[in-house]
Design an enzyme around this catalytic site. Structure first.
Site, PDB file in Angstrom:
ATOM      1  CG  ASP A 163      -1.851  -1.181   1.273  1.00 21.17           C
ATOM      2  OD1 ASP A 163      -1.680  -2.096   0.440  1.00 21.17           O
ATOM      3  OD2 ASP A 163      -2.742  -1.217   2.131  1.00 21.17           O
ATOM      4  CD  GLU A 186      -0.580  -6.110   8.930  1.00 22.11           C
ATOM      5  OE1 GLU A 186      -0.697  -5.602  10.067  1.00 22.11           O
ATOM      6  OE2 GLU A 186      -1.170  -5.667   7.935  1.00 22.11           O
TER       7      GLU A 186
HETATM    8  C1  GLC Z   1      -3.115  -4.505   3.610  1.00 19.09           C
HETATM    9  C2  GLC Z   1      -1.901  -5.009   2.862  1.00 19.09           C
HETATM   10  C3  GLC Z   1      -2.347  -5.915   1.741  1.00 19.09           C
HETATM   11  C4  GLC Z   1      -3.188  -7.029   2.332  1.00 19.09           C
HETATM   12  C5  GLC Z   1      -4.335  -6.492   3.197  1.00 19.09           C
HETATM   13  C6  GLC Z   1      -5.041  -7.579   3.972  1.00 19.09           C
HETATM   14  O1  GLC Z   1      -3.915  -3.716   2.807  1.00 19.09           O
HETATM   15  O2  GLC Z   1      -1.141  -3.964   2.356  1.00 19.09           O
HETATM   16  O3  GLC Z   1      -1.260  -6.436   1.029  1.00 19.09           O
HETATM   17  O4  GLC Z   1      -3.705  -7.820   1.324  1.00 19.09           O
HETATM   18  O5  GLC Z   1      -3.847  -5.577   4.110  1.00 19.09           O
HETATM   19  O6  GLC Z   1      -4.147  -8.328   4.719  1.00 19.09           O
END
Ligand code: GLC
Length: 439
Positions: free
Chosen positions: A171, A405
């Site tokens: 992101d 994460e």
């Molecule tokens: C965030 C991350 C993305 C992921 C999502 C759900 O947006 O950047 O890569 O898929 O979270 O985990």
């Protein structure tokens, strides 16, 4: 091979996040289905021997498919929720192609599903069930890749265009800084982020980025997520990680088409286009690295990010390019390798980048999905020792801190959300990601 002692804890995370129909990346922070997360979760279920559950995960992702072929990056199962931006912001009902009953987002995410389905059906001990699932999933996967090649390749580059940083899965990477700075914010309606509720703000995207994330959604929404919105998007990027995973998926689609007796010409054409485009547009001979292409600025984005190494997972680098990338960056302590300051591999962004921030989300921390894909890409090119070091570092991170994460590459401290699905799933499924061509 998994450390046997990590297995029960990894399984526990998957079971805790299992919502029955899908696996939430994290039930509090990300309570819906995310596209590439679903692919990784399915691998985790398969590693536990539960192929039925793995197929259910894929079906849940495919159920969000739009009639034009797009697979949306979020499917809002269990809506309403406290998640922001939710279905009320996305308003997929404005698009004629969206599923009528199931709200979704209006953008996609890295195309991992085809290679995941190929892996699942190759490893399923019940051969009849595997063949049936391959037959079931193949048409939807092919339709998705057609969408990636037609609607998302408006200039005929042989690459798929991203119109929102979230489509890259990374992101707030420094890759997007210059491109995002050009996105006009206009008069955004007031909004409240929900993401900093569970995670310290310093580990999440900045508010200025969030304004632009939202402005881009509103732009695309005002075009009902149609072609005109793609063409006029103020953010248009060809990303290495996304297109490398597309290519790896198309290798898998080709294998599936062959097994199914389906025509292969179209897929072979896609593969040829992808290979040519990686060399023509994304390889930067001066920097000796695959770089993203900014279609608004019409220039490569001069940021060295770990996604570049995914070209190896897809077999898109020449052996010489692979050697250069490894020598100049991956094993260089000033870029990605450990030094006095960092102990673990692989930070998502080179430490030499001015935008490197070791604790902020996609701006420097280690992510387990990238580590797994990088390691298997290295194996594909014969760098087995380095691949093993990355695997060992990743397992050491989890043994030290648990299934977070992302992780601080200096200390190994877990960051973001604890109990994150793909971190657990990929520790279980690490070996499943091996590219068959490696052997
Ligand atoms: C965030 C991350 C993305 C992921 C999502 C759900 O947006 O950047 O890569 O898929 O979270 O985990």
């Amino acid at each position: 091979m998994i450390h046997q002692d990590l297995r029960p804890a990894a399984e526990e995370v998957l079971r805790r996040n299992d919502r029955g129909a899908f696996t939430a990346p994290s039930p509090r922070q990300y309570p819906h289905l995310w596209l590439w997360d679903a692919g990784f979760a399915a691998l985790g279920w398969a590693a536990l021997g539960d192929f039925e559950r793995a197929y259910r995960e894929i079906r849940a992702a495919l159920r969000g498919q739009w009639r034009n072929g797009m697979l949306p990056h979020v499917v809002f199962y269990e809506w309403p929720s406290a998640y922001f931006p939710g279905a009320d912001v996305w308003r997929s009902d404005l698009a004629a192609e969206a599923p009528a009953e199931l709200p979704t987002s209006g953008i996609t995410q890295p195309p991992v599903l085809a290679f995941v389905v190929e892996i699942l059906t190759r490893h399923d001990p019940d051969r009849g069930r595997a063949a049936a699932f391959r037959r079931e999933a193949f048409p939807a996967l092919r339709a998705y890749h057609r969408w990636l090649h037609i609607l998302r390749d408006p200039q005929g580059m042989g690459l798929s265009l991203l119109v929102h940083p979230w489509e890259s899965g990374m992101d707030n990477s420094p890759l997007w800084d210059a491109a995002l700075a050009r996105v006009p914010v206009g008069d955004l309606p007031p909004y409240r982020r929900a993401d900093a509720r569970w995670v310290p703000e310093e580990q999440r995207p900045r508010s200025a980025d969030y304004d632009r994330f939202l402005a881009l959604i509103l732009h695309l929404r005002s075009h009902c997520y149609g072609e005109s919105g793609v063409r006029t998007s103020p953010f248009r990027v060809y990303d290495v990680l996304f297109n490398a995973l597309r290519h790896r998926s198309e290798e898998a689609l080709l294998a599936m088409a062959t097994a199914l007796g389906e025509p292969t010409g179209e897929i072979e054409g896609w593969l040829a286009q992808g290979r040519a485009a990686f060399q023509a547009y994304l390889w930067d001979p001066a920097r000796e690295f695959f770089l993203d292409w900014d279609a608004v600025a019409e220039a490569r984005i001069p940021v060295i990010a770990a996604g570049g190494f995914l070209a190896l997972y897809a077999g898109l680098a020449t052996p010489e390019q692979a050697r250069e990338m490894v020598a100049r960056y991956l094993t260089n302590p000033e870029a990605f390798a450990p030094d006095g300051g960092t102990r673990y591999r692989v930070p998502t962004v080179s430490k030499a980048e001015p935008g490197w921030e070791p604790r902020r989300y996609w701006r420097g921390p280690i992510w387990i999905n990238l580590n797994a894909l990088i390691a298997h890409g290295l194996r594909r090119y014969g760098f087995t020792d380095l691949a093993e070091q990355i695997r060992a570092d990743t397992f050491a991170l989890v043994a030290r801190s648990g299934f977070w994460e992302y992780y601080d590459p200096r200390t190994g401290e877990g960051l973001g959300i604890e109990g994150f699905t793909w971190s657990a799933a990929l520790i279980l499924a690490w070996d499943l990601l091996e590219v068959p061509e490696t052997r």
